[in-house]
Design a protein around this motif. Sequence first.
Motif, PDB file in Angstrom:
ATOM      1  N   THR A  46      -9.970   5.750 -13.405  1.00 31.70           N
ATOM      2  CA  THR A  46      -8.988   4.662 -13.496  1.00 31.70           C
ATOM      3  C   THR A  46      -8.450   4.533 -14.915  1.00 31.70           C
ATOM      4  OG1 THR A  46     -10.728   3.001 -13.867  1.00 31.70           O
ATOM      5  CG2 THR A  46     -10.027   3.366 -11.590  1.00 31.70           C
ATOM      6  N   THR A  47      -8.656   5.582 -15.736  1.00 30.18           N
ATOM      7  CA  THR A  47      -8.112   5.587 -17.096  1.00 30.18           C
ATOM      8  C   THR A  47      -6.597   5.732 -17.052  1.00 30.18           C
ATOM      9  OG1 THR A  47     -10.129   6.753 -17.738  1.00 30.18           O
ATOM     10  CG2 THR A  47      -8.357   6.653 -19.373  1.00 30.18           C
ATOM     11  N   GLY A  48      -6.130   6.548 -16.093  1.00 29.71           N
ATOM     12  CA  GLY A  48      -4.697   6.785 -15.972  1.00 29.71           C
ATOM     13  C   GLY A  48      -4.211   7.973 -16.771  1.00 29.71           C
ATOM     14  N   VAL A 103      -2.802  12.433 -22.245  1.00 26.01           N
ATOM     15  CA  VAL A 103      -4.206  12.656 -21.892  1.00 26.01           C
ATOM     16  C   VAL A 103      -5.000  11.355 -21.958  1.00 26.01           C
ATOM     17  CG1 VAL A 103      -6.343  13.839 -22.567  1.00 26.01           C
ATOM     18  CG2 VAL A 103      -4.169  15.072 -22.585  1.00 26.01           C
ATOM     19  N   THR A 104      -4.815  10.573 -23.025  1.00 24.93           N
ATOM     20  CA  THR A 104      -5.593   9.338 -23.199  1.00 24.93           C
ATOM     21  C   THR A 104      -5.031   8.164 -22.407  1.00 24.93           C
ATOM     22  OG1 THR A 104      -4.323   8.564 -25.107  1.00 24.93           O
ATOM     23  CG2 THR A 104      -6.169  10.071 -25.539  1.00 24.93           C
ATOM     24  N   ALA A 105      -3.765   8.285 -21.963  1.00 28.60           N
ATOM     25  CA  ALA A 105      -3.017   7.199 -21.314  1.00 28.60           C
ATOM     26  C   ALA A 105      -2.585   6.140 -22.310  1.00 28.60           C
ATOM     27  CB  ALA A 105      -3.787   6.572 -20.155  1.00 28.60           C
ATOM     28  N   GLY A 164      -4.960  -0.439 -19.795  1.00 30.71           N
ATOM     29  CA  GLY A 164      -5.959  -1.344 -20.354  1.00 30.71           C
ATOM     30  C   GLY A 164      -7.225  -0.682 -20.834  1.00 30.71           C
ATOM     31  N   VAL A 165      -7.240   0.649 -20.923  1.00 32.05           N
ATOM     32  CA  VAL A 165      -8.413   1.380 -21.411  1.00 32.05           C
ATOM     33  C   VAL A 165      -8.121   1.841 -22.836  1.00 32.05           C
ATOM     34  CG1 VAL A 165      -9.941   3.341 -21.046  1.00 32.05           C
ATOM     35  CG2 VAL A 165      -8.934   2.162 -19.073  1.00 32.05           C
ATOM     36  N   PRO A 166      -8.984   1.531 -23.801  1.00 32.10           N
ATOM     37  CA  PRO A 166      -8.739   1.965 -25.181  1.00 32.10           C
ATOM     38  C   PRO A 166      -8.550   3.481 -25.248  1.00 32.10           C
ATOM     39  CG  PRO A 166     -10.566   0.413 -25.111  1.00 32.10           C
ATOM     40  CD  PRO A 166     -10.238   0.734 -23.693  1.00 32.10           C
TER      41      PRO A 166
END
Length: 587
Positions: A439-441, A487-489, A494-496
């Motif tokens: 769910t990181t995206g 890659v990190t979204a 809402g994920v750091p």
Amino acid sequence: MSDGRLPARRRWIGWTVGILLSLLLIAIGWVAVRGIGAVNDLQQVAKGATQLESSIAAGDLEGAQPIAKSIARNAASARDLTSDPVWQVFGAVPWLGPNFRAVSEVAEIADDVSQEALSPLLDVAADFDLANLGFSGGKIDLAPFAAIAEPLGAADAALSAAQRDARRIDADATLPPLADAVEELRSAVTEAATVVGSLHGAAVLLPTMLGGEGPRDYVLAMQNNAELRSSGGIVGSIALLHAENGQITLQSQASTLDFPPLETPLPLSESTVALFEDRPGRYLQNITSIPDFSEVGATIAARWEGRFGQKVDGVIAVDAVVARHLLKVTGDLTFGPFTATADNVTDILLSEIYAAVPDPAAQDQIFAGVASALFGAALSAGDPEALVGALADAAGEGRIRIWSAHEDEESVLAASALGGTIPEDTADGSSVGVLMNDTTGGKMDYYTRASIATAVGTCRGLPTTQVSVTWTNTAPADAATALPKYVTADGFYGVPPGSVRTLIAVYGPQGATPDHIDRDGEEDAVQTAVLDDRTVVQHEVTLAPGESTTITVEFQGTGAGERLTEVLHTPLIDAPETTRKPLTCAS
């Protein structure tokens, strides 16, 4: 005054002890001699198996026949030597007993396989050209498959039974050399069962599924393991395959952008909605979150029909790691700025491409090109036998899943690993599972790793199956700035940046319920659902680079406890280490 003779009672005791000691010595000598003979026979079986494999691979079926007969003689001899009453008595002796039982069980498995699998397989080899498996110019000759279905079915059943029996051997209780031999047996039987099972399934299904009785159309969904879903990864691209009289062609390709979110979701099972709300019914990318692939396939087919107005005959899902298996057969592949090999293709497809080609639309074009090139290379592969072996290996890892819209075919698929369904538990064994959904995206699951441990026994007076999952984010400490935003979204969901957020679902044996749940020894909020009489416990976990966490669930009651426990899990880029450990009950 004594006449020097022992009293009658003492003489009787002495005679009895003497007789017992003599019988024991005779028994020890008996099992020693028979044991040496049995071990020698089993060594000859192993040697013969290697020779048989080489003969069949070389097409020397005439030379294979005497080898097979020798294997059968040695296996039968080993079984005979380890099945007499004296040997069975030694099998009940503490400490030594498991070693005697293991040798006996290995001999029994070897005999069953030689009698019930080797003979049907050699019949197949005689009637069917294993060198090309029906391939000719990218087309598959379907006629021979009907003739080999029955003997392959007999061999498949024998090897499946042997696989179950081999897993039941208590190798942990045996001496190290014997434990190693048991592991080698398990590995060999599992490999044979996977290949023969795949060939049997192909023999049963290919004549109709590849258009032998009329043209067929299939949706091919390609999953990206860098963004995990239950059955492998997010749907990254999608294509249509056409099959007619054994000829397979790639008809068209589509992007996920061609499937916008639905305002009204497609119908979903209660368990899917409980775990993932209605997202799999709205978003094509999330359909593979559904745990049961029979539901996945039907839902993807419905999305294709809704978008293009075309009914399809089935759905095939493959993940990116299948490319690694295929390139071992097809050789290197060039696409975009890359030259992919079996060693680097997953790194390119699941990581490097995002830095080298930052435009998502350009990425999609490259992915489509890769799929088309791999498809063409696989169909024209010069070594069809190696191709089938590569696909069987990928299927054994859960990386290929197939659903058919035709009920008779789907019933066969659902009973196999290709069907992607959760198997029914039996009196001998049960299944537990671990599902990962990102769910990181972004595409951060390239950096995630897992290990899974099971333990069985009794806790608090109840049969217990314990499942522990350790989840780790191996991304570099500077991932937030060093990795592409795609890659990190970039915190969009809402994920750091650099962190990974994952839904980790653990399900237990049928009928068992969770008695203890913890994360790193502490209670944590969880979701629960019921999946085919199995309780599912789901955690949402967020890990910064370098962090790790362990989730432990104890299932108790009906279905739990001392049985063979098989672990099913989401196919990851790197297969998780799965171990069985002694049970330590949670406090």
